[in-house]
Motif scaffolding. Structure first.
Motif, mmCIF file in Angstrom:
data_model
loop_
_atom_site.group_PDB
_atom_site.id
_atom_site.type_symbol
_atom_site.label_atom_id
_atom_site.label_comp_id
_atom_site.label_asym_id
_atom_site.label_seq_id
_atom_site.Cartn_x
_atom_site.Cartn_y
_atom_site.Cartn_z
ATOM 1 N N GLN A 1 64.708 46.123 14.726
ATOM 2 C CA GLN A 1 65.103 47.530 14.729
ATOM 3 C C GLN A 1 66.249 47.804 13.762
ATOM 4 O O GLN A 1 66.377 48.913 13.240
ATOM 5 C CB GLN A 1 65.498 47.972 16.146
ATOM 6 C CG GLN A 1 64.334 48.300 17.062
ATOM 7 C CD GLN A 1 63.626 47.082 17.622
ATOM 8 O OE1 GLN A 1 64.091 45.951 17.495
ATOM 9 N NE2 GLN A 1 62.493 47.300 18.270
ATOM 10 N N ALA A 2 67.099 46.788 13.524
ATOM 11 C CA ALA A 2 68.182 46.967 12.562
ATOM 12 C C ALA A 2 67.629 47.119 11.149
ATOM 13 O O ALA A 2 68.125 47.936 10.356
ATOM 14 C CB ALA A 2 69.144 45.779 12.627
ATOM 15 N N VAL A 3 66.577 46.356 10.830
ATOM 16 C CA VAL A 3 65.939 46.478 9.516
ATOM 17 C C VAL A 3 65.223 47.822 9.402
ATOM 18 O O VAL A 3 65.265 48.480 8.362
ATOM 19 C CB VAL A 3 64.958 45.314 9.282
ATOM 20 C CG1 VAL A 3 64.290 45.447 7.913
ATOM 21 C CG2 VAL A 3 65.673 43.980 9.403
ATOM 22 N N LEU A 4 64.568 48.227 10.481
ATOM 23 C CA LEU A 4 63.941 49.553 10.494
ATOM 24 C C LEU A 4 64.991 50.635 10.265
ATOM 25 O O LEU A 4 64.752 51.612 9.543
ATOM 26 C CB LEU A 4 63.229 49.785 11.831
ATOM 27 C CG LEU A 4 62.505 51.127 11.979
ATOM 28 C CD1 LEU A 4 61.336 51.216 11.007
ATOM 29 C CD2 LEU A 4 62.011 51.320 13.412
ATOM 30 N N GLY A 5 66.170 50.461 10.875
ATOM 31 C CA GLY A 5 67.254 51.420 10.692
ATOM 32 C C GLY A 5 67.736 51.475 9.255
ATOM 33 O O GLY A 5 68.057 52.546 8.731
ATOM 34 N N MET A 6 67.791 50.326 8.593
ATOM 35 C CA MET A 6 68.180 50.296 7.188
ATOM 36 C C MET A 6 67.199 51.092 6.341
ATOM 37 O O MET A 6 67.582 51.743 5.365
ATOM 38 C CB MET A 6 68.243 48.838 6.709
ATOM 39 C CG MET A 6 69.358 48.027 7.350
ATOM 40 S SD MET A 6 69.192 46.248 7.028
ATOM 41 C CE MET A 6 69.392 46.217 5.246
ATOM 42 N N CYS A 7 65.931 51.040 6.736
ATOM 43 C CA CYS A 7 64.882 51.766 6.021
ATOM 44 C C CYS A 7 64.941 53.263 6.323
ATOM 45 O O CYS A 7 64.983 54.091 5.409
ATOM 46 C CB CYS A 7 63.525 51.186 6.406
ATOM 47 S SG CYS A 7 62.121 51.976 5.612
ATOM 48 N N PHE A 8 64.970 53.621 7.610
ATOM 49 C CA PHE A 8 64.919 55.018 8.013
ATOM 50 C C PHE A 8 66.207 55.773 7.687
ATOM 51 O O PHE A 8 66.195 56.997 7.624
ATOM 52 C CB PHE A 8 64.617 55.115 9.515
ATOM 53 C CG PHE A 8 63.157 55.326 9.816
ATOM 54 C CD1 PHE A 8 62.717 56.476 10.438
ATOM 55 C CD2 PHE A 8 62.217 54.369 9.463
ATOM 56 C CE1 PHE A 8 61.372 56.677 10.710
ATOM 57 C CE2 PHE A 8 60.872 54.545 9.722
ATOM 58 C CZ PHE A 8 60.442 55.704 10.342
ATOM 59 N N SER A 9 67.297 55.070 7.486
ATOM 60 C CA SER A 9 68.575 55.729 7.202
ATOM 61 C C SER A 9 68.872 55.801 5.708
ATOM 62 O O SER A 9 69.923 56.324 5.322
ATOM 63 C CB SER A 9 69.713 54.981 7.922
ATOM 64 O OG SER A 9 69.475 54.914 9.299
ATOM 65 N N TRP A 10 67.970 55.298 4.891
ATOM 66 C CA TRP A 10 68.194 55.285 3.439
ATOM 67 C C TRP A 10 68.409 56.691 2.881
ATOM 68 O O TRP A 10 69.072 56.883 1.869
ATOM 69 C CB TRP A 10 67.021 54.610 2.736
ATOM 70 C CG TRP A 10 67.351 54.099 1.367
ATOM 71 C CD1 TRP A 10 66.978 54.640 0.178
ATOM 72 C CD2 TRP A 10 68.126 52.933 1.052
ATOM 73 N NE1 TRP A 10 67.462 53.889 -0.870
ATOM 74 C CE2 TRP A 10 68.173 52.829 -0.359
ATOM 75 C CE3 TRP A 10 68.776 51.965 1.820
ATOM 76 C CZ2 TRP A 10 68.851 51.801 -1.009
ATOM 77 C CZ3 TRP A 10 69.454 50.947 1.175
ATOM 78 C CH2 TRP A 10 69.484 50.873 -0.222
ATOM 79 N N GLY A 11 67.865 57.674 3.564
ATOM 80 C CA GLY A 11 68.054 59.058 3.149
ATOM 81 C C GLY A 11 69.506 59.497 3.174
ATOM 82 O O GLY A 11 69.870 60.489 2.503
ATOM 83 N N SER A 12 70.351 58.784 3.910
ATOM 84 C CA SER A 12 71.787 59.092 3.899
ATOM 85 C C SER A 12 72.368 58.926 2.506
ATOM 86 O O SER A 12 73.301 59.638 2.122
ATOM 87 C CB SER A 12 72.529 58.170 4.879
ATOM 88 O OG SER A 12 72.059 58.328 6.190
ATOM 89 N N PHE A 13 71.839 57.971 1.747
ATOM 90 C CA PHE A 13 72.257 57.768 0.357
ATOM 91 C C PHE A 13 71.465 58.662 -0.599
ATOM 92 O O PHE A 13 72.022 59.271 -1.511
ATOM 93 C CB PHE A 13 72.054 56.309 -0.060
ATOM 94 C CG PHE A 13 72.843 55.321 0.734
ATOM 95 C CD1 PHE A 13 74.132 55.607 1.176
ATOM 96 C CD2 PHE A 13 72.311 54.072 1.044
ATOM 97 C CE1 PHE A 13 74.877 54.677 1.903
ATOM 98 C CE2 PHE A 13 73.039 53.140 1.764
ATOM 99 C CZ PHE A 13 74.320 53.440 2.190
#
Length: 318
Positions: A168-180
């Motif tokens: 889930q942490a890796v999924l979070g890195m993917c799904f949160s990329w829009g923050s950048f």
């Protein structure tokens, strides 16, 4: 028949049949592609979209950009979220075809059920990736490179379920990329000291909502050898998710402080926190239906944070 097969068979029999959706009224040759892309479930699109929306709105606030800039970029990322969410789902289903067939919740997915071949799914994936890359090409060069780099995470996530206890942490890195990506698309740069905390908050949010969602599959994940925070958190899942929620809200608030936001932004975070903590406190982790429904319910946290940022932005530019 072995113990593992007996356990899987029991779960497949116990799980309720999938509910009818609007996709079932489409022509039969189109239907499997729609289910593969999850167009009937808006939760994934919104969960991918909101970090982009936070970032775009916060950057427009900081730059006092015209309202048209904000709405243009928000519309763009809503479309892009649909495309890349679908691409991620296709990749995930291609990797997990056999596991999906042995899991009660996912056994009716098009690849697991044999409604589509791997080649058909691959062609469908290439179409989505081509559209996605074309969308990235509409952004500035900095954003294009940043966007393309996220494709690695999209491909990486499914393998992590077989390797580490915290996929889930890796999924979070993917799904949160829009923050950048959101801020880069507006400002043509990323103010890292603001948007790294926002990004890390998004990662924590993903751990919260995907752990709630994955809890319905915990027993079968153990049997099938799938790693998940829903497994390792065990009976302490509720207090651990409350802690992650507190960290999430702290990180998003810290990003707001660094960005110079006013009271409306923090009211939005507070409303989101109230909703999120209430959701975790009420959810019945032994009930598959409530775990499944938690995914769409979690999108309201993203909405409240975005709404607070948008109100703050509107107030500033008036």
């Amino acid at each position: 028949m072995g113990v593992k097969s007996l356990k899987i068979k029991r779960h497949l029999q116990d799980y309720p049949a999938p509910a009818t959706t609007w996709v079932d009224y489409l022509p039969s040759n189109i239907r499997p592609y729609c289910y593969l892309a999850r167009v009937h479930r808006p939760s994934g699109i919104l969960l991918l979209f909101y970090p982009c929306a936070w970032s775009v709105t916060m950057t427009c606030y900081a730059l006092s950009a015209p309202m048209t800039t904000a709405w243009t970029h928000l519309g763009f990322f809503l479309i892009a979220s649909q495309v890349f969410c679908a691409a991620g789902c296709i990749i995930d289903d291609m990797w997990d075809k056999d596991i999906d067939a042995a899991t009660s919740r996912t056994r009716k997915r098009p690849l697991a059920a044999g409604d589509l071949s791997m080649f058909q799914a691959f062609v469908f994936l290439i179409l989505h990736l081509a559209i996605g890359i074309w969308l990235f090409m509409q952004l500035n060069d900095y954003s294009f490179i940043l966007g393309i780099s996220s494709l690695f995470l999209i491909v990486l996530y499914p393998t992590m379920k077989r390797v580490i206890d915290w996929p889930q942490a890796v999924l979070g890195m993917c799904f949160s990329w829009g923050s950048f990506l959101g801020t880069a698309s507006v400002a043509e740069a990323v103010d890292w000291h603001i948007y790294i905390p926002l990004y890390m908050g998004g990662v924590c949010w993903t751990i919260v909502y995907d752990t709630c969602y994955a809890r319905q599959d915990r027993d079968e994940d153990i049997v099938n050898g799938v790693h998940s925070t829903a497994v390792i958190f065990g009976e302490q899942i509720r207090p651990i998710l409350i802690i992650f929620s507190c960290v999430l809200c702290s990180l998003v608030s810290y990003a707001g402080v660094l960005n110079g936001h006013g009271v409306p932004f923090f009211i939005g975070v507070a409303l989101g926190a109230y909703h999120l903590v209430g959701l975790i406190a009420r959810i019945d982790f032994e009930n598959k239906e409530t775990c499944d429904a938690s995914l769409i319910n979690n999108t309201w946290f993203g909405f409240w944070v975005w709404a607070g940022a948008m109100v703050d932005y509107v107030v500033k530019i008036q």
